[in-house]
Design a protein around this motif. Structure first.
Motif, PDB file in Angstrom:
ATOM      1  N   TRP A   2     -43.889  -5.203 -35.730  1.00  0.00           N
ATOM      2  CA  TRP A   2     -43.225  -6.390 -35.205  1.00  0.00           C
ATOM      3  C   TRP A   2     -42.360  -6.027 -34.007  1.00  0.00           C
ATOM      4  CZ3 TRP A   2     -38.404  -8.272 -34.186  1.00  0.00           C
ATOM      5  CH2 TRP A   2     -38.324  -9.637 -33.928  1.00  0.00           C
ATOM      6  N   TYR A   3     -41.574  -4.972 -34.128  1.00  0.00           N
ATOM      7  CA  TYR A   3     -40.716  -4.524 -33.025  1.00  0.00           C
ATOM      8  C   TYR A   3     -41.564  -4.138 -31.811  1.00  0.00           C
ATOM      9  CZ  TYR A   3     -37.527  -1.661 -30.303  1.00  0.00           C
ATOM     10  OH  TYR A   3     -36.788  -1.135 -29.280  1.00  0.00           O
ATOM     11  N   ASN A   6     -43.209  -7.400 -30.300  1.00  0.00           N
ATOM     12  CA  ASN A   6     -42.361  -8.544 -29.978  1.00  0.00           C
ATOM     13  C   ASN A   6     -41.115  -8.167 -29.174  1.00  0.00           C
ATOM     14  OD1 ASN A   6     -43.658 -10.911 -31.426  1.00  0.00           O
ATOM     15  ND2 ASN A   6     -43.579  -9.371 -33.031  1.00  0.00           N
ATOM     16  N   VAL A   7     -40.465  -7.099 -29.572  1.00  0.00           N
ATOM     17  CA  VAL A   7     -39.216  -6.710 -28.915  1.00  0.00           C
ATOM     18  C   VAL A   7     -39.484  -5.812 -27.710  1.00  0.00           C
ATOM     19  CG1 VAL A   7     -37.008  -5.527 -29.220  1.00  0.00           C
ATOM     20  CG2 VAL A   7     -37.920  -6.966 -31.048  1.00  0.00           C
ATOM     21  N   LYS A  10     -40.567  -7.497 -24.440  1.00  0.00           N
ATOM     22  CA  LYS A  10     -39.475  -8.292 -23.871  1.00  0.00           C
ATOM     23  C   LYS A  10     -38.415  -7.402 -23.213  1.00  0.00           C
ATOM     24  CE  LYS A  10     -40.031 -12.390 -26.764  1.00  0.00           C
ATOM     25  NZ  LYS A  10     -41.441 -12.224 -26.799  1.00  0.00           N
ATOM     26  N   GLU A  19     -43.587  -6.543 -18.498  1.00  0.00           N
ATOM     27  CA  GLU A  19     -43.877  -6.796 -19.909  1.00  0.00           C
ATOM     28  C   GLU A  19     -45.236  -6.217 -20.321  1.00  0.00           C
ATOM     29  OE1 GLU A  19     -44.026 -10.593 -22.989  1.00  0.00           O
ATOM     30  OE2 GLU A  19     -43.488 -10.904 -20.895  1.00  0.00           O
ATOM     31  N   ARG A  23     -46.383  -3.727 -23.530  1.00  0.00           N
ATOM     32  CA  ARG A  23     -47.332  -4.197 -24.546  1.00  0.00           C
ATOM     33  C   ARG A  23     -48.473  -3.180 -24.670  1.00  0.00           C
ATOM     34  NH1 ARG A  23     -47.630  -9.035 -23.147  1.00  0.00           N
ATOM     35  NH2 ARG A  23     -46.303  -9.827 -24.784  1.00  0.00           N
TER      36      ARG A  23
END
Length: 68
Positions: A2-3, A6-7, A10, A19, A23
């Motif tokens: 998740w980190y 998602n984090v 960002k 970004e 990713r």
């Protein structure tokens, strides 16, 4: 996960205005073989002796092989 998905992207956008690269970093980490799998792959292509050195408390690993 998740980190990473998602984090991290960002933060990459905020800090480096990039970004997509962050990713990609998360995706490439997920696809990279584990330490033992990489050691086995190195031996499979002819490295006779393979050492693994964990750095930064295991966050990074350095694989060193001696070609026979």
């Amino acid at each position: 996960d998740w980190y990473s998905f998602n984090v991290l992207p960002k933060l990459g956008k905020l800090v480096a205005n990039d970004e997509d690269s962050y990713r990609y970093l998360a995706e490439s980490i997920r696809m990279h073989p584990g330490q033992e799998a990489l050691r086995h792959m190195m031996r499979g292509v002819g490295f006779g002796h393979v050492d693994v050195h964990n750095l930064s408390a295991g966050v990074v690993a350095l694989h060193v092989g001696i070609k026979c």
